[in-house]
Design an enzyme around this catalytic site. Structure first.
Site, mmCIF file in Angstrom:
data_model
loop_
_atom_site.group_PDB
_atom_site.id
_atom_site.type_symbol
_atom_site.label_atom_id
_atom_site.label_comp_id
_atom_site.label_asym_id
_atom_site.label_seq_id
_atom_site.Cartn_x
_atom_site.Cartn_y
_atom_site.Cartn_z
ATOM 1 C CG ASP A 342 -2.056 -1.221 0.953
ATOM 2 O OD1 ASP A 342 -2.802 -0.927 0.181
ATOM 3 O OD2 ASP A 342 -1.858 -2.246 1.493
ATOM 4 C CB THR A 343 2.612 2.372 -2.358
ATOM 5 O OG1 THR A 343 3.239 1.081 -1.696
ATOM 6 C CG2 THR A 343 3.758 3.243 -2.600
ATOM 7 C CB ALA A 344 0.349 7.154 -2.573
ATOM 8 C CB ILE A 359 6.742 6.328 -4.771
ATOM 9 C CG1 ILE A 359 5.713 5.200 -4.494
ATOM 10 C CG2 ILE A 359 8.178 5.517 -4.581
ATOM 11 C CD1 ILE A 359 5.681 3.783 -5.310
ATOM 12 C CD GLN A 360 3.495 10.694 -0.605
ATOM 13 O OE1 GLN A 360 4.443 11.511 -1.217
ATOM 14 N NE2 GLN A 360 2.515 11.023 0.247
#
Length: 529
Positions: A342-344, A359-360
């Site tokens: 799960d990342t953005a 990306i975070q």
């Protein structure tokens, strides 16, 4: 299929439309791509709280027209001074949730400060303004946050501070309801006022550390005060004449160079033997990634603690040797470690040609499940991926960065950025990046078509014994059957399934136009003009 957004000067892509709008607002106010990227990042920390937040990490790839350099910033946190395997005596693994899963210092705020100091034209307070507004006044809760909250309700209900925010009164807020985070807004205001040091050396860091200490946590105030990220030289590879850039270890970015180089000689592209969407298209990429993962799992950790032969792994000679191990008709019996997903991911290009791919993440959805008291800051559980085996390359030690899945990507044509691309999904990140690269480079797809086309993800998720291949149902049944007969453990998922991640991309064409694609599986939007 939805058409790409085309801008003559600018482009912002992210997994939430409000975050994309925040970046666009900053650009309209005269900020550059770096200012806008920080605004997008901060906004995602508010409007996509199940994926990312101030309590997590980030990795950045930057290209500045002023110095014409591609640089990487590692904004991942180290384990605490007290972190040791002895703290987990009697356990076979670090707990995946709860206070004892909070092992590493959050690095993201440091990343914001570093990017703005190096290349920004606005203050941190100015870039945080949109995020503060959404936290304080609320925003429509997204469908993705609703799905994740519903799924993780038991995790969110354990800690009262977390439940009060995400499941108030024990209920799951509905899609479209107003989601307000006043404590987080106050923390963002303190950050805007006192800057980076307010988080790491000031009141915010001390409050987080005190909360954890009172509950038997690992981190203390010194861990926060001594945290520092680092500018690094990105890794370089090539594919079909393009230069590929990835973040170096402790990121798994080198797998995003290995896989394309492994498949390069197999005939992908128009006029080649590999037709897009065919059995060979999927099988060859899956097998290439499996080989890259085998090497990754053997060596990836903090390079300050263990030498990583990354230059050999991304060399064309080694990748060609790996390609010879692929059976065009059979799946290799390779397994991989399960990782969080799960990342953005987001990217920004401005009118001057500055470009940011970043990306975070909190690691698992909602991270550790621990909200640090009344700060409103949800803390990551990234450190739970450390091993308690003293002989494991990624074994837990004090002041160490763990194996990290985050890997933003860029591809250059000559000395100019051509593609910015990335995706959510730990194990799926290099898999989807490889798919995006082949689709845009080999088959001439625009970014929107590339991210929207059917995808897959290979690997084992937490709690599962099987090393499965999840394939979206839009992949023809005949192709899925061929994959199964070749030895892949095929599991058909929904037509547009979030399990394959949320991917986004920007392509800068020969006319200088910016083409943006946002994943229809997300709540995202591409905005350009």
């Amino acid at each position: 299929m939805q058409q790409p957004v085309i801008g003559t000067k600018t482009m912002v892509v992210s997994p939430h439309y409000l975050a994309s709008a925040a970046g666009a607002r900053i650009l309209q106010q005269g900020g550059n791509a770096f200012d806008a990227a920080v605004a997008v990042s901060a906004c995602l920390a508010v409007v996509y709280p199940h994926m990312t937040g101030l309590g997590g990490d980030s990795f950045w790839l930057t290209h500045s027209r002023s110095d014409r350099a591609v640089r990487a910033y590692n904004a991942s946190g180290r384990s605490g001074y007290r972190a040791s395997r002895a703290l987990y005596a009697g356990l076979t693994a670090i707990p995946q949730r709860g206070v004892r899963s909070v092992v590493t210092v959050p690095g993201m705020v440091d990343g914001w400060d570093a990017v703005l100091r190096e290349y920004g034209t606005m203050t941190l307070a100015e870039t945080l303004e949109p995020a503060i507004g959404y936290a304080e006044r609320g925003f429509p809760l997204s469908r993705d946050q609703y799905r994740n909250t519903l799924q993780r309700h038991p995790v969110l209900s354990v800690m009262p501070e977390t439940s009060a925010v995400y499941t108030p009164g024990g209920t799951v807020p509905l899609t479209g309801s107003r989601f307000v985070q006043r404590n987080l807004a106050q923390s963002l205001r303190q950050l805007a006022q006192f800057g980076r040091d307010g988080f790491y050396k000031g009141m915010l860091g001390r409050r987080i550390a005190a909360y954890l200490a009172n509950r038997g946590g690992v981190l203390n105030a010194d861990d926060f005060a001594d945290h520092q990220g680092a500018w690094e030289t990105p890794l370089r590879g090539s594919y079909k004449g393009l230069t590929l850039y990835q973040a170096p270890p402790n990121s798994q970015g080198f797998t995003g160079i290995m896989a394309p180089q492994i498949i390069e000689g197999f005939g992908f592209g128009e006029g080649g033997s590999v037709e897009h969407g065919s059995f060979a298209y999927y099988h060859l990429q899956i097998e290439a990634l499996k080989l890259a993962f085998r090497d990754r799992d053997a060596v990836l950790t903090d390079p300050d603690f263990s030498a990583i032969p990354v230059d050999r792994l991304i060399s064309r000679e080694y990748c060609r040797a790996l390609a010879r191990r692929i059976d065009p008709a059979r799946a290799l019996p390779i397994k991989s470690e399960p990782v969080g997903s799960d990342t953005a991911y987001a990217a920004v290009v401005d009118g001057e040609g500055n470009a940011v791919s970043f990306i975070q993440s909190l690691y698992f959805e909602f991270g550790s499940g621990v909200t640090a008291g009344d700060t409103g800051i949800l803390l990551q559980n990234r450190g739970s991926f450390f091993s308690l085996d003293p002989n494991h390359v990624n074994t837990l030690e004090p002041r160490k960065r763990t194996f990290h899945t985050l890997m933003p990507a860029m591809a250059f044509s000559g000395d100019a950025p051509y593609l910015l691309y990335g995706t959510q999904g730990g194990e799926g990140q290099p898999q989807t990046q490889c798919a995006l690269l082949t689709r845009m480079v080999d088959y001439g797809m625009d970014p929107q078509s590339a991210v929207g086309a059917p995808r897959w993800v290979w690997g084992r998720t937490w709690g599962e014994e099987e090393q499965g291949l999840r394939v979206e149902s839009r992949v023809p049944e005949t192709v899925r059957g061929e994959l199964a007969r070749a030895g892949h453990l095929v599991r058909t998922v929904d037509a547009f399934d979030g399990v394959v991640g949320h991917a986004h991309a920007i392509l800068i064409d020969g006319n200088g136009f910016r083409l943006g694609g946002a994943d229809p599986r997300s709540d995202g939007q591409a905005i350009g003009w």
